[in-house]
Design a protein around this motif. Structure first.
Motif, PDB file in Angstrom:
ATOM      1  N   MET A 173     -26.206   5.311  -7.826  1.00 31.22           N
ATOM      2  CA  MET A 173     -25.989   3.914  -8.100  1.00 31.22           C
ATOM      3  C   MET A 173     -24.761   3.737  -8.999  1.00 31.22           C
ATOM      4  N   MET A 174     -24.580   4.624  -9.912  1.00 31.89           N
ATOM      5  CA  MET A 174     -23.439   4.580 -10.819  1.00 31.89           C
ATOM      6  C   MET A 174     -22.141   4.765 -10.058  1.00 31.89           C
ATOM      7  N   ASP A 175     -22.174   5.696  -9.090  1.00 32.38           N
ATOM      8  CA  ASP A 175     -20.964   5.924  -8.308  1.00 32.38           C
ATOM      9  C   ASP A 175     -20.591   4.690  -7.506  1.00 32.38           C
ATOM     10  N   ALA A 176     -21.597   3.985  -7.015  1.00 37.01           N
ATOM     11  CA  ALA A 176     -21.338   2.765  -6.236  1.00 37.01           C
ATOM     12  C   ALA A 176     -20.700   1.707  -7.125  1.00 37.01           C
ATOM     13  N   MET A 177     -21.187   1.606  -8.360  1.00 35.52           N
ATOM     14  CA  MET A 177     -20.632   0.630  -9.297  1.00 35.52           C
ATOM     15  C   MET A 177     -19.218   1.025  -9.679  1.00 35.52           C
ATOM     16  N   ARG A 178     -19.047   2.335  -9.908  1.00 31.42           N
ATOM     17  CA  ARG A 178     -17.723   2.807 -10.277  1.00 31.42           C
ATOM     18  C   ARG A 178     -16.755   2.565  -9.112  1.00 31.42           C
ATOM     19  N   GLY A 179     -17.177   2.751  -7.889  1.00 30.05           N
ATOM     20  CA  GLY A 179     -16.364   2.546  -6.691  1.00 30.05           C
ATOM     21  C   GLY A 179     -15.970   1.082  -6.559  1.00 30.05           C
ATOM     22  N   GLN A 180     -16.925   0.198  -6.784  1.00 35.73           N
ATOM     23  CA  GLN A 180     -16.626  -1.238  -6.711  1.00 35.73           C
ATOM     24  C   GLN A 180     -15.678  -1.639  -7.830  1.00 35.73           C
ATOM     25  N   GLY A 181     -15.858  -1.065  -9.011  1.00 38.04           N
ATOM     26  CA  GLY A 181     -14.968  -1.348 -10.144  1.00 38.04           C
ATOM     27  C   GLY A 181     -13.562  -0.864  -9.843  1.00 38.04           C
ATOM     28  N   GLY A 182     -13.446   0.294  -9.199  1.00 38.25           N
ATOM     29  CA  GLY A 182     -12.137   0.831  -8.831  1.00 38.25           C
ATOM     30  C   GLY A 182     -11.452  -0.058  -7.795  1.00 38.25           C
ATOM     31  N   ILE A 183     -12.234  -0.525  -6.816  1.00 38.83           N
ATOM     32  CA  ILE A 183     -11.677  -1.419  -5.792  1.00 38.83           C
ATOM     33  C   ILE A 183     -11.217  -2.727  -6.423  1.00 38.83           C
ATOM     34  N   GLN A 184     -12.036  -3.226  -7.348  1.00 35.56           N
ATOM     35  CA  GLN A 184     -11.672  -4.470  -8.042  1.00 35.56           C
ATOM     36  C   GLN A 184     -10.389  -4.273  -8.832  1.00 35.56           C
ATOM     37  N   MET A 185     -10.243  -3.128  -9.488  1.00 35.03           N
ATOM     38  CA  MET A 185      -9.025  -2.842 -10.241  1.00 35.03           C
ATOM     39  C   MET A 185      -7.818  -2.761  -9.309  1.00 35.03           C
ATOM     40  N   LEU A 186      -8.009  -2.121  -8.136  1.00 35.87           N
ATOM     41  CA  LEU A 186      -6.930  -2.034  -7.158  1.00 35.87           C
ATOM     42  C   LEU A 186      -6.530  -3.433  -6.662  1.00 35.87           C
ATOM     43  N   LEU A 187      -7.520  -4.265  -6.380  1.00 39.03           N
ATOM     44  CA  LEU A 187      -7.229  -5.626  -5.914  1.00 39.03           C
ATOM     45  C   LEU A 187      -6.495  -6.418  -6.993  1.00 39.03           C
ATOM     46  N   THR A 188      -6.929  -6.249  -8.248  1.00 39.79           N
ATOM     47  CA  THR A 188      -6.275  -6.940  -9.358  1.00 39.79           C
ATOM     48  C   THR A 188      -4.841  -6.449  -9.515  1.00 39.79           C
ATOM     49  N   ALA A 189      -4.643  -5.139  -9.422  1.00 37.38           N
ATOM     50  CA  ALA A 189      -3.303  -4.562  -9.536  1.00 37.38           C
ATOM     51  C   ALA A 189      -2.419  -5.032  -8.390  1.00 37.38           C
ATOM     52  N   GLU A 190      -2.990  -5.122  -7.189  1.00 40.46           N
ATOM     53  CA  GLU A 190      -2.225  -5.599  -6.027  1.00 40.46           C
ATOM     54  C   GLU A 190      -1.808  -7.053  -6.211  1.00 40.46           C
ATOM     55  N   GLN A 191      -2.705  -7.875  -6.717  1.00 38.29           N
ATOM     56  CA  GLN A 191      -2.374  -9.282  -6.977  1.00 38.29           C
ATOM     57  C   GLN A 191      -1.267  -9.393  -8.027  1.00 38.29           C
ATOM     58  N   GLU A 192      -1.376  -8.570  -9.081  1.00 39.80           N
ATOM     59  CA  GLU A 192      -0.348  -8.585 -10.124  1.00 39.80           C
ATOM     60  C   GLU A 192       1.002  -8.146  -9.551  1.00 39.80           C
ATOM     61  N   ALA A 193       0.967  -7.119  -8.699  1.00 43.03           N
ATOM     62  CA  ALA A 193       2.198  -6.642  -8.077  1.00 43.03           C
ATOM     63  C   ALA A 193       2.808  -7.742  -7.194  1.00 43.03           C
ATOM     64  N   GLN A 194       1.971  -8.450  -6.444  1.00 43.96           N
ATOM     65  CA  GLN A 194       2.468  -9.536  -5.595  1.00 43.96           C
ATOM     66  C   GLN A 194       3.084 -10.649  -6.440  1.00 43.96           C
ATOM     67  N   GLN A 195       2.463 -10.929  -7.585  1.00 43.67           N
ATOM     68  CA  GLN A 195       3.020 -11.953  -8.478  1.00 43.67           C
ATOM     69  C   GLN A 195       4.372 -11.506  -9.032  1.00 43.67           C
ATOM     70  N   ILE A 196       4.478 -10.229  -9.386  1.00 50.36           N
ATOM     71  CA  ILE A 196       5.744  -9.705  -9.912  1.00 50.36           C
ATOM     72  C   ILE A 196       6.825  -9.775  -8.837  1.00 50.36           C
ATOM     73  N   VAL A 197       6.489  -9.359  -7.610  1.00 47.12           N
ATOM     74  CA  VAL A 197       7.443  -9.409  -6.499  1.00 47.12           C
ATOM     75  C   VAL A 197       7.840 -10.857  -6.212  1.00 47.12           C
ATOM     76  N   SER A 198       6.861 -11.739  -6.212  1.00 46.28           N
ATOM     77  CA  SER A 198       7.139 -13.158  -5.955  1.00 46.28           C
ATOM     78  C   SER A 198       8.038 -13.748  -7.035  1.00 46.28           C
ATOM     79  N   ALA A 199       7.763 -13.413  -8.295  1.00 43.10           N
ATOM     80  CA  ALA A 199       8.597 -13.901  -9.393  1.00 43.10           C
ATOM     81  C   ALA A 199      10.012 -13.343  -9.269  1.00 43.10           C
ATOM     82  N   ALA A 200      10.123 -12.072  -8.878  1.00 41.03           N
ATOM     83  CA  ALA A 200      11.450 -11.461  -8.711  1.00 41.03           C
ATOM     84  C   ALA A 200      12.214 -12.154  -7.579  1.00 41.03           C
ATOM     85  N   LYS A 201      11.529 -12.445  -6.466  1.00 38.39           N
ATOM     86  CA  LYS A 201      12.172 -13.146  -5.347  1.00 38.39           C
ATOM     87  C   LYS A 201      12.637 -14.534  -5.781  1.00 38.39           C
TER      88      LYS A 201
END
Length: 111
Positions: A1-29
């Motif tokens: 169960m812990m691994d599942a939570m950790r996996g979801q937390g990792g995916i959430q972090m990746l999604l958050t990082a991807e959104q931040e990266a898109q914002q940075i790219v958009s701001a640069a454009k």
């Protein structure tokens, strides 16, 4: 169960990082587009100034040449009037002599 939570937390972090990266790219454009727009406006302003300078120089040259043309025309008119006056003076001085010579030849009979 812990691994599942950790996996979801990792995916959430990746999604958050991807959104931040898109914002940075958009701001640069957006920043790049703003800089390009500013550079274009500055270039158009410089082109307009250059064109205005060329037009002013062209108009100045035309006015100088037409001024010279007016001066030349007046000088030629003055010279022509002087020559006509001189010719009339010369003609009036010799006209009496010419008339006398013609009368002499007309009235003289050759045998």
């Amino acid at each position: 169960m812990m691994d599942a939570m950790r996996g979801q937390g990792g995916i959430q972090m990746l999604l958050t990082a991807e959104q931040e990266a898109q914002q940075i790219v958009s701001a640069a454009k957006n920043s790049k587009m703003a800089k390009l727009r500013l550079a274009k406006e500055e270039a158009e302003g410089e082109i307009g100034q250059y064109r205005a300078n060329l037009e002013a120089e062209y108009q100045r040259n035309i006015s100088e040449k037409s001024g010279n043309s007016d001066f030349t025309l007046k000088r030629l008119e003055t010279e022509t009037e002087t020559k006509i006056r001189d010719l009339k003076d010369s003609a009036s001085k010799v006209s009496a002599d010419v008339v006398a010579m013609l009368i002499k030849y007309i009235t003289t009979v050759k045998n």
